[in-house]
Design a protein around this motif. Sequence first.
Motif, mmCIF file in Angstrom:
data_model
loop_
_atom_site.group_PDB
_atom_site.id
_atom_site.type_symbol
_atom_site.label_atom_id
_atom_site.label_comp_id
_atom_site.label_asym_id
_atom_site.label_seq_id
_atom_site.Cartn_x
_atom_site.Cartn_y
_atom_site.Cartn_z
ATOM 1 N N SER A 50 0.809 -1.213 0.000
ATOM 2 C CA SER A 50 0.000 0.000 0.000
ATOM 3 C C SER A 50 0.852 1.278 0.000
ATOM 4 O O SER A 50 0.368 2.340 -0.329
ATOM 5 N N ASP A 51 2.125 1.145 0.372
ATOM 6 C CA ASP A 51 2.994 2.327 0.403
ATOM 7 C C ASP A 51 3.396 2.809 -0.981
ATOM 8 O O ASP A 51 3.728 3.970 -1.164
ATOM 9 N N GLY A 52 3.427 1.917 -1.953
ATOM 10 C CA GLY A 52 3.917 2.277 -3.275
ATOM 11 C C GLY A 52 5.439 2.395 -3.236
ATOM 12 O O GLY A 52 6.053 2.265 -2.189
ATOM 13 N N PRO A 53 6.042 2.642 -4.403
ATOM 14 C CA PRO A 53 7.499 2.692 -4.462
ATOM 15 C C PRO A 53 8.053 3.923 -3.751
ATOM 16 O O PRO A 53 7.393 4.956 -3.695
ATOM 17 N N LYS A 54 9.231 3.790 -3.220
ATOM 18 C CA LYS A 54 9.896 4.909 -2.543
ATOM 19 C C LYS A 54 11.088 5.348 -3.381
ATOM 20 O O LYS A 54 12.023 4.573 -3.564
ATOM 21 N N PRO A 55 11.056 6.576 -3.904
ATOM 22 C CA PRO A 55 12.214 7.037 -4.667
ATOM 23 C C PRO A 55 13.413 7.225 -3.729
ATOM 24 O O PRO A 55 13.241 7.533 -2.559
ATOM 25 N N VAL A 56 14.619 7.024 -4.276
ATOM 26 C CA VAL A 56 15.824 7.211 -3.463
ATOM 27 C C VAL A 56 16.267 8.667 -3.473
ATOM 28 O O VAL A 56 17.178 9.042 -2.758
ATOM 29 N N GLY A 57 15.607 9.489 -4.288
ATOM 30 C CA GLY A 57 15.957 10.902 -4.352
ATOM 31 C C GLY A 57 15.303 11.549 -5.545
ATOM 32 O O GLY A 57 14.487 10.933 -6.231
#
Length: 159
Positions: free
Chosen positions: A7-14
């Motif tokens: 549910s969080d979806g992808p997390k960009p590294v920057g």
Amino acid sequence: MNEKTDSDGPKPVGTRSIDDVDAETKQISSQILDIIAVKGTMSKSGPGVSTCEGAERGKLFLMRHPWSLTGPSDAELMKAMTRLKEDLPKHGWKIVGYGPNSSKAKSLELTADHDEKKFAVKVEFWEKNSGGDTNEPTLLVNVVSACYQVPDGEKVDRF
């Protein structure tokens, strides 16, 4: 490790511009080709933009650069795989996988991550005529960046 729930979806590294990541992707592919150090026929493809898995199209992106090198012989390309395994760590890469893959041909596969640069590479060695078809000895290389957010005002428009 990736510790997100669905549910969080992808997390960009920057946040980085597509042009920046594109340039770094080409640089990394070039470094890998230098380590392979085999004269052969290169595929002509350049890096391409992909949507991060599970992300809304246009906000987050990653770069993929799949390319191949057809070499003179199985023996030459086997030496190149050994060189990659030995030399990539000298350039900040961590070998996370090395051995036969799950294909019918059990092709030798190398997977490496570069935590500092936020890239991964997979190299698959197809021995001559191993694909169930006729093929020349080939290294299939796939360089993939981490997931990034585009800077404000920029759009991901190169798919």
